[in-house]
Structure formats: C-alpha cells, structure tokens
Design a protein around this motif. Structure first.
Motif, PDB file in Angstrom:
ATOM      1  N   MET A  90      81.593  11.861  61.721  1.00  0.00           N
ATOM      2  CA  MET A  90      82.904  12.424  61.433  1.00  0.00           C
ATOM      3  C   MET A  90      83.596  12.856  62.716  1.00  0.00           C
ATOM      4  N   ALA A  91      82.827  13.282  63.699  1.00  0.00           N
ATOM      5  CA  ALA A  91      83.413  13.593  65.005  1.00  0.00           C
ATOM      6  C   ALA A  91      84.008  12.339  65.640  1.00  0.00           C
ATOM      7  N   ILE A  92      83.330  11.213  65.470  1.00  0.00           N
ATOM      8  CA  ILE A  92      83.857   9.949  65.985  1.00  0.00           C
ATOM      9  C   ILE A  92      85.117   9.545  65.225  1.00  0.00           C
ATOM     10  N   PHE A  93      85.094   9.721  63.919  1.00  0.00           N
ATOM     11  CA  PHE A  93      86.259   9.376  63.109  1.00  0.00           C
ATOM     12  C   PHE A  93      87.455  10.286  63.396  1.00  0.00           C
ATOM     13  N   ILE A 132      93.364  20.361  71.311  1.00  0.00           N
ATOM     14  CA  ILE A 132      92.211  19.473  71.543  1.00  0.00           C
ATOM     15  C   ILE A 132      90.976  20.277  71.898  1.00  0.00           C
ATOM     16  N   VAL A 133      91.147  21.288  72.753  1.00  0.00           N
ATOM     17  CA  VAL A 133      90.017  22.139  73.142  1.00  0.00           C
ATOM     18  C   VAL A 133      89.411  22.811  71.910  1.00  0.00           C
ATOM     19  N   ARG A 134      90.271  23.286  71.034  1.00  0.00           N
ATOM     20  CA  ARG A 134      89.761  23.939  69.822  1.00  0.00           C
ATOM     21  C   ARG A 134      89.001  22.945  68.944  1.00  0.00           C
ATOM     22  N   ALA A 135      89.525  21.727  68.821  1.00  0.00           N
ATOM     23  CA  ALA A 135      88.836  20.723  68.005  1.00  0.00           C
ATOM     24  C   ALA A 135      87.442  20.436  68.555  1.00  0.00           C
ATOM     25  N   VAL A 136      87.337  20.323  69.866  1.00  0.00           N
ATOM     26  CA  VAL A 136      86.025  20.098  70.488  1.00  0.00           C
ATOM     27  C   VAL A 136      85.099  21.279  70.221  1.00  0.00           C
ATOM     28  N   TYR A 138      85.220  23.385  67.649  1.00  0.00           N
ATOM     29  CA  TYR A 138      84.816  23.384  66.241  1.00  0.00           C
ATOM     30  C   TYR A 138      83.635  22.447  66.017  1.00  0.00           C
ATOM     31  N   PHE A 139      83.775  21.202  66.470  1.00  0.00           N
ATOM     32  CA  PHE A 139      82.714  20.227  66.231  1.00  0.00           C
ATOM     33  C   PHE A 139      81.432  20.617  66.968  1.00  0.00           C
ATOM     34  N   THR A 140      81.566  21.219  68.135  1.00  0.00           N
ATOM     35  CA  THR A 140      80.375  21.655  68.877  1.00  0.00           C
ATOM     36  C   THR A 140      79.584  22.686  68.068  1.00  0.00           C
ATOM     37  N   ILE A 141      80.278  23.647  67.485  1.00  0.00           N
ATOM     38  CA  ILE A 141      79.614  24.685  66.683  1.00  0.00           C
ATOM     39  C   ILE A 141      78.989  24.082  65.433  1.00  0.00           C
ATOM     40  N   TRP A 142      79.723  23.234  64.735  1.00  0.00           N
ATOM     41  CA  TRP A 142      79.188  22.629  63.505  1.00  0.00           C
ATOM     42  C   TRP A 142      77.971  21.754  63.802  1.00  0.00           C
ATOM     43  N   LEU A 143      78.062  20.969  64.858  1.00  0.00           N
ATOM     44  CA  LEU A 143      76.942  20.091  65.215  1.00  0.00           C
ATOM     45  C   LEU A 143      75.732  20.897  65.665  1.00  0.00           C
ATOM     46  N   PHE A 144      75.962  22.011  66.339  1.00  0.00           N
ATOM     47  CA  PHE A 144      74.851  22.859  66.765  1.00  0.00           C
ATOM     48  C   PHE A 144      74.077  23.375  65.561  1.00  0.00           C
ATOM     49  N   VAL A 177      79.235  32.953  59.110  1.00  0.00           N
ATOM     50  CA  VAL A 177      80.391  33.625  59.710  1.00  0.00           C
ATOM     51  C   VAL A 177      81.133  32.662  60.633  1.00  0.00           C
ATOM     52  N   PHE A 178      80.392  31.980  61.501  1.00  0.00           N
ATOM     53  CA  PHE A 178      81.017  31.025  62.419  1.00  0.00           C
ATOM     54  C   PHE A 178      81.653  29.867  61.658  1.00  0.00           C
ATOM     55  N   TYR A 179      80.998  29.422  60.601  1.00  0.00           N
ATOM     56  CA  TYR A 179      81.589  28.359  59.795  1.00  0.00           C
ATOM     57  C   TYR A 179      82.926  28.804  59.211  1.00  0.00           C
TER      58      TYR A 179
END
Length: 389
Positions: A90-93, A132-136, A138-144, A177-179
């Motif tokens: 989904m990060a790629i998409f 863009i920074v925020r999007a990166v 978000y995905f970093t936290i979710w993937l972690f 909480v982070f989610y």
C-alpha cells in the motif's frame, strides 16, 4: 496430500487469479492517463483509500486483541496479521498520489493560495513538502508496528515464550494511540483537504471506525471462505461466529452514531463553510447514494445482526459482512468523489478499473501472506480452549 496442504493449494490458486485480474485492472486504469489525467488521479485516490483502509484497519484490531484478548480475536488473529503485512504494497500504491498532488489538491497551487485568504492561513500546514514528509512519517509508524507485532508473533510460534504476551501488550497500548493520531492526520491530508475550506473534528474518528469495520467484515468473509477447510473449520463454531457478529454489530452502530453526529452538528450550525460539504453530497443525484448508505450500511445490517440465529451461522453472517464491505466501497466513493463532482452525480469507468486493479494486487499479496504462517497460532494463550476441538 493433507488437509493443510490442500488449503495452501487452494489459496495459491486464488492468489494467481487475483493477480491476473489486478494486473488487467491496473493496465486499463493506466490507460486513463491518456484519456484524462485528472480523472485518473481522482479514480485512483478513492480506490486506494478503500483498499488502504481495509489493510490498515487490521492493525488496530490486532492491537486491540493483544490488549484485551478473547476468543473473537483468536479466531481472526492470523487473518488480520496477514492484512497488516500488506501495508508495504500500500505504501508503493501511494506513490501515484504523490505524483498527482497538483491534480488533486487545490491548496497545492501557489496561485490559488495567493488568491484565497483562507488557504493562506492554512498554508503553513497544507504545503506539498510538509505534506509529503507527513505521509512518509505515517507509513513509517504503521510499518514499524506491523513489522514488530508480526516478528513477535513468529517468535511466539517458534518458542512459546509466555513473556511475549506482555511484550504484545506493551507495544499495542502506545501503538493504538499512535495509530489514532496518525490516521486522523492522514485522512485530514488525503481526504478532507480535497475541500480545504471545510473541516470536521469528528472526521478522523469516522475513518478509524470505518477502517476497523472494513477489516472486521473482510475477516469474517475470509473465515467463511475457509470454514470448511482445516484448520479454520476448528474456529468457525457458532460461539466464535456469534462473538464476531456482536463485534460487527457494535462497529456498525458506532459508524452510524458518528456519521449522524457529524451531520447533526454541521446541519444545525448551518455555517456556509461547513454546510456546503453536505449540500454537495445530498443533491444532484448524490442523495440516492446517501439514502443507500442509510438503509444498507446501517438499518439492514443492524436488524439482521440483532438475530442470534443469523450470527451463529456462517452463511447468514457472511452475507451481512459482505453487504457491509460493499457499502464501505460505496461510502468511500461518497466521501471522496463529490469533492470533484459535487454539482452532478458521476461514476466513471476508471472508478471501477482502479478499484479492481488495486484490489486484485492487494488480494494477491494478502493471499501470499495468509499462507506464510500457520493459520492457527498454537502458543496463543487463547488457544488452550480450542485444542480439544
């Protein structure tokens, strides 16, 4: 061939089919670039948001289970774990949305910001680099969190270490909480900012509930699909299905409550900058979509799920879950598309192919993840009551 091997063969076959359908859908979707670039990005965005919500919705359900336990979570644990492992694709998409930011978002154009005082006040937050920074982030936290929870799950399978349960809880508490924070800001960025003059403080919570509802309905459908095959046949007993049906009912009611609360507050306030969001969604043909959501996303599932009989049978519960999942598609379309076509009801052929294209690849990825680990976590504390089945 054992029953466990047969289920792997079946899922592998379904995976190939989904991959083929998804490939065909994406090719047809990409052809839209040459027809209308704006329409391509508009169709792609809402289709992405639906499948993204389904994938990410598995994460809070998984963390909730690790915090509170219960048979309901044990039944679908592997199913939602597999869903969290699809977040990398989904990060790629998401990349095409990054490329289409100027085609989608009014606030990304300097000339429009310069001519609009309201946009100037929001420019410190709504600007492309920071977006863009925020999007990166978000995905970093979710993937972690996805990677960490799945790594611990694999370790629990291998070792049976009872201390891992506590580690699940220590991660899942802050993780929820982070989610909640990240998905709230993400939907502000990707969906609500399509109409940057409008805002709602309940908007993020609506998406949180919608994502969990999508993931739960999908999980019930997967349980039903595999209910006659080992080892899922051990988990599709009436008591397990009843618990899942009750949880589905709770999320359906919560979605309806939040949706009505937002409508009531904004409509009674009757402020021009707020009411326009609803006016574009209950006029010019969109009112029939809103009516369908009211009937088939709330009233029909609500009354069907009140029946104990229906919640304890695979077929009837699956029908309700599939109806909810279908209406999640409609609701996502209703939330996003009127931002571009509020003055008329519009369904483009690219809407369908984008949904099928992204969905085919996501389902193929999901099927691969589903057979990557045993379908029953035998060292889960809630596994003990099921061992004698």
């Amino acid at each position: 061939m054992t029953r466990e091997e047969r289920i792997i063969v079946d899922i592998t076959r379904w995976r190939r089919t989904a991959f083929f359908i998804g490939g065909a859908g994406l090719i047809l979707t990409l052809s839209g670039v040459f027809v209308s670039l704006d329409q391509f990005f508009r169709s792609y965005l809402w289709a992405f948001l639906f499948w993204f919500s389904l994938a990410l919705g598995c994460l809070p359900l998984l963390m909730l289970y690790h915090l509170v336990g219960g048979g309901w979570g044990f039944t679908i644990r592997r199913i939602i774990e597999s869903g969290t492992r699809t977040l990398p694709i989904m990060a790629i998409f998401f990349v095409p949305i990054l490329l289409g930011v100027h085609n989608l978002y009014e606030w990304s154009h300097a000339d429009r910001v310069a001519a609009d005082e309201a946009l100037q006040q929001k420019h410190l937050f709504l600007n492309v680099p920071f977006w863009i920074v925020r999007a990166v982030l978000y995905f970093t936290i979710w993937l972690f969190y996805s990677r960490r929870l799945n790594a611990l799950s694999a370790a629990q399978d291998d070792t049976g270490d009872e201390r891992i349960v506590k580690r699940f809880q220590k991660i899942s508490g802050p993780g929820l909480v982070f989610y909640g924070l990240t998905i709230t800001f993400a939907v502000f960025d990707w969906a609500m900012s399509l109409e940057p003059h409008w805002y709602s403080t309940i908007y993020g919570m609506m998406w949180i509930v919608s994502q969990a509802l999508s993931a739960l309905a999908f999980s019930i459908a997967v349980v039903a699909l595999l209910s006659e095959r080992a080892p899922i046949v051990q988990l599709s007993r009436p008591d397990h299905l009843h618990d899942l049906g009750n949880l589905l009912l709770a999320f359906v009611m919560l979605w309806a409550y939040l949706s009505f609360s937002q409508f009531l507050i904004i409509w009674s306030g009757n402020l021009p900058e707020e009411i326009q969001w609803y006016l574009s969604r209950i006029n010019n043909g969109w009112q029939w979509v809103a009516a369908a959501l009211l009937v088939f996303h709330f009233f029909v599932p609500f009354f069907l799920l009140l029946s104990r009989f229906r919640k304890r049978r695979v077929r009837s519960l699956t029908i309700v879950a599939l109806l909810v999942l279908l209406m999640r598609v409609v609701d996502t379309f209703w939330l996003v598309t009127p931002a571009f076509y509020g003055q008329r009801f519009t369904v483009h052929w690219l809407d369908f192919f984008a949904l099928v294209g992204i969905g085919g690849f996501w389902l193929a990825t999901y099927a691969g993840e589903l057979i990557a680990m045993p379908l029953i976590p035998i060292h889960d504390p809630n596994a003990a009551p099921h061992k004698a089945i």
